[in-house]
Write a protein that holds these residues in place. Structure first.
Motif, PDB file in Angstrom:
ATOM      1  N   PHE A 181       9.896  33.445  20.624  1.00 36.52           N
ATOM      2  CA  PHE A 181      10.089  34.300  21.792  1.00 36.52           C
ATOM      3  C   PHE A 181      11.246  35.249  21.511  1.00 36.52           C
ATOM      4  N   GLY A 182      11.018  36.555  21.668  1.00 35.77           N
ATOM      5  CA  GLY A 182      12.085  37.539  21.500  1.00 35.77           C
ATOM      6  C   GLY A 182      12.505  37.712  20.055  1.00 35.77           C
ATOM      7  N   SER A 183      11.638  38.326  19.258  1.00 32.84           N
ATOM      8  CA  SER A 183      11.881  38.438  17.813  1.00 32.84           C
ATOM      9  C   SER A 183      12.935  39.478  17.454  1.00 32.84           C
ATOM     10  N   VAL A 239      10.567  28.657  18.880  1.00 34.01           N
ATOM     11  CA  VAL A 239      11.938  29.002  18.492  1.00 34.01           C
ATOM     12  C   VAL A 239      12.355  30.272  19.236  1.00 34.01           C
ATOM     13  N   ALA A 240      13.645  30.370  19.577  1.00 34.60           N
ATOM     14  CA  ALA A 240      14.113  31.559  20.289  1.00 34.60           C
ATOM     15  C   ALA A 240      15.635  31.630  20.327  1.00 34.60           C
ATOM     16  N   ASN A 241      16.124  32.860  20.240  1.00 33.94           N
ATOM     17  CA  ASN A 241      17.482  33.175  20.673  1.00 33.94           C
ATOM     18  C   ASN A 241      17.280  33.949  21.968  1.00 33.94           C
ATOM     19  N   PRO A 242      17.121  33.239  23.090  1.00 34.74           N
ATOM     20  CA  PRO A 242      16.667  33.889  24.323  1.00 34.74           C
ATOM     21  C   PRO A 242      17.760  34.769  24.941  1.00 34.74           C
ATOM     22  N   PRO A 243      17.377  35.709  25.804  1.00 31.95           N
ATOM     23  CA  PRO A 243      18.361  36.476  26.567  1.00 31.95           C
ATOM     24  C   PRO A 243      19.184  35.526  27.424  1.00 31.95           C
ATOM     25  N   LEU A 278      18.509  41.782  27.656  1.00 30.83           N
ATOM     26  CA  LEU A 278      19.382  40.637  27.375  1.00 30.83           C
ATOM     27  C   LEU A 278      19.754  39.875  28.645  1.00 30.83           C
ATOM     28  N   PHE A 279      19.243  40.330  29.782  1.00 30.71           N
ATOM     29  CA  PHE A 279      19.529  39.684  31.069  1.00 30.71           C
ATOM     30  C   PHE A 279      18.851  38.314  31.129  1.00 30.71           C
ATOM     31  N   GLY A 280      19.677  37.287  31.329  1.00 30.67           N
ATOM     32  CA  GLY A 280      19.150  35.928  31.367  1.00 30.67           C
ATOM     33  C   GLY A 280      19.062  35.342  32.761  1.00 30.67           C
ATOM     34  N   VAL A 329      15.765  32.376  31.567  1.00 37.83           N
ATOM     35  CA  VAL A 329      14.725  32.526  30.528  1.00 37.83           C
ATOM     36  C   VAL A 329      14.674  31.270  29.663  1.00 37.83           C
ATOM     37  N   THR A 330      15.838  30.787  29.269  1.00 38.57           N
ATOM     38  CA  THR A 330      15.910  29.577  28.436  1.00 38.57           C
ATOM     39  C   THR A 330      15.210  28.410  29.124  1.00 38.57           C
ATOM     40  N   ASN A 331      15.506  28.211  30.400  1.00 37.57           N
ATOM     41  CA  ASN A 331      14.905  27.093  31.135  1.00 37.57           C
ATOM     42  C   ASN A 331      13.400  27.272  31.299  1.00 37.57           C
ATOM     43  N   ASN A 332      12.959  28.518  31.471  1.00 39.61           N
ATOM     44  CA  ASN A 332      11.514  28.775  31.565  1.00 39.61           C
ATOM     45  C   ASN A 332      10.803  28.448  30.250  1.00 39.61           C
ATOM     46  N   LEU A 333      11.464  28.699  29.131  1.00 40.90           N
ATOM     47  CA  LEU A 333      10.860  28.379  27.832  1.00 40.90           C
ATOM     48  C   LEU A 333      10.626  26.877  27.692  1.00 40.90           C
TER      49      LEU A 333
END
Length: 231
Positions: free
Chosen positions: A35-37, A101-105, A119-121, A128-132
């Motif tokens: 997610f978010g390449s 895998v992700a470096n999420p916003p 980049l708004f999380g 976004v992290t929790n949704n993943l």
């Protein structure tokens, strides 16, 4: 380019986490969803340093970053290993994969009107992290910030049947995006409510490998929570 995320230290950390926590454990033909390449550089650097014979399917909304990534993928003849879609993972038919895998916003702010809106999380930075973690992948490698309500992410993981298999922590200095006055002030507010943890100009960024619960596995969630809230 100003419209493409640029932070070499963070990208190198993400790349190292990918190598040490995911690629070295992959078996023949394993597939990975990203997610978010971004501009693709963390994965590309990892692929150039490791023998990986599976496929990584990336999703990136930023068209400029997507174009830049594909130019580099072609340059290194990696088109058979790294395929990036200019679309949102949440709106796709969920690709099957062993790893997400992700470096999420993860930037917290009152709204997305910040230097780089992608980049708004969310208001606490963890949305976004929790949704993943709700997507249900067997394994998930996510980068988590100590100023983005890390406790909520650990709780979300537990609610969805994950344990913390392993993690690596990097102290990072507030950078261009996190030092934007609107963002920094909001992080200070979160700190008052014990939702953000940092010390002076530094915060922790953790690369965390979550696994769906298996019996008799050691869960490092408590240790991770202690580290991420120690600043």
């Amino acid at each position: 380019m100003k419209d493409i995320f640029f932070c070499p230290e963070e990208s190198n950390f993400y790349s190292n986490c990918l190598e040490n926590l995911v690629l070295r454990n992959c078996e023949n033909g394993d597939s990975i969803v990203e997610f978010g390449s971004g501009d693709g550089s963390p994965v590309i650097n990892s692929l150039l340093r490791n023998k990986f014979d599976g496929v990584i399917h990336g999703f990136e909304l930023n068209t400029s970053a997507w174009k830049a990534a594909n130019l580099t993928i072609d340059e290194y003849n990696l088109a058979n290993k790294y395929i990036i879609n200019n679309s949102c993972l949440f709106k796709s038919s969920k690709p099957q994969a062993k790893y997400l895998v992700a470096n999420p916003p993860y930037l917290p702010a009152p709204d997305p009107d910040i230097y780089m809106p992608l980049l708004f999380g969310g208001i606490d930075g963890a949305t976004v992290t929790n949704n993943l973690l709700s997507l249900g992948y067997e394994n998930a490698l996510l980068l988590i910030s100590s100023f983005s309500n890390p406790k909520s992410t650990i709780e979300q993981a537990q609610e969805h049947g994950y344990t913390v298999n392993n993690f690596v922590v990097l102290p990072l200095k507030f950078g261009h995006y996190s030092s934007e006055p609107k963002v920094k002030q909001h992080i200070e507010e979160l700190r008052k409510h014990k939702m953000a943890f940092y010390s002076g100009e530094y915060y922790f960024l953790a690369g965390v490998l979550f696994n769906k619960c298996q019996k008799n596995t050691t869960d490092l969630s408590h240790e991770l929570a202690q580290v991420m809230t120690s600043l």
